[in-house]
Design a protein around this motif. Structure first.
Motif, PDB file in Angstrom:
ATOM      1  N   VAL A   8      65.926  11.860  67.980  1.00 45.24           N
ATOM      2  CA  VAL A   8      64.693  11.933  68.763  1.00 45.24           C
ATOM      3  C   VAL A   8      64.788  13.152  69.670  1.00 45.24           C
ATOM      4  O   VAL A   8      65.770  13.317  70.406  1.00 45.24           O
ATOM      5  CB  VAL A   8      64.496  10.656  69.612  1.00 45.24           C
ATOM      6  N   CYS A  63      61.059   3.237  65.606  1.00 47.42           N
ATOM      7  CA  CYS A  63      60.843   4.488  66.331  1.00 47.42           C
ATOM      8  C   CYS A  63      59.478   4.509  67.002  1.00 47.42           C
ATOM      9  O   CYS A  63      59.361   4.901  68.167  1.00 47.42           O
ATOM     10  CB  CYS A  63      60.974   5.677  65.377  1.00 47.42           C
ATOM     11  N   TYR A  75      60.662  12.398  65.964  1.00 50.25           N
ATOM     12  CA  TYR A  75      61.880  11.761  65.484  1.00 50.25           C
ATOM     13  C   TYR A  75      62.051  12.063  64.007  1.00 50.25           C
ATOM     14  O   TYR A  75      61.088  12.340  63.290  1.00 50.25           O
ATOM     15  CB  TYR A  75      61.872  10.255  65.753  1.00 50.25           C
TER      16      TYR A  75
END
Length: 80
Positions: A8, A63, A75
């Motif tokens: 990320v 995510c 990400y």
């Protein structure tokens, strides 16, 4: 068992004060030639089973809901 690495990072154009601080510290320690430093997070995840497509979908959901603030962060997911 499926192993995955989720990375990320802040989107381009989003201020990264921690990256700037790291960049300055590196320069103060004598590391030359840095153009810029951006910081991020890495998550190593193990998913039970062997359904790679299902695992990828579950990781994407993780995510989107928890691991990344998709307004300001990107990400990427790498499956082993």
């Amino acid at each position: 068992m499926i192993k995955a690495r989720i990375t990320v990072t802040l989107k381009n154009g989003v201020l990264d004060p921690q990256g700037k601080a790291i960049e300055g510290a590196c320069r103060n320690l004598g590391f030359e030639g840095l153009a810029s430093v951006r910081q991020g997070k890495v998550f190593d995840v193990e998913i039970e089973g062997d359904d790679r497509d299902g695992a990828k979908a579950r990781l994407d959901a993780m995510c989107e809901k928890l691991l990344a603030n998709t307004v300001i962060e990107d990400y990427s997911i790498t499956l082993d």
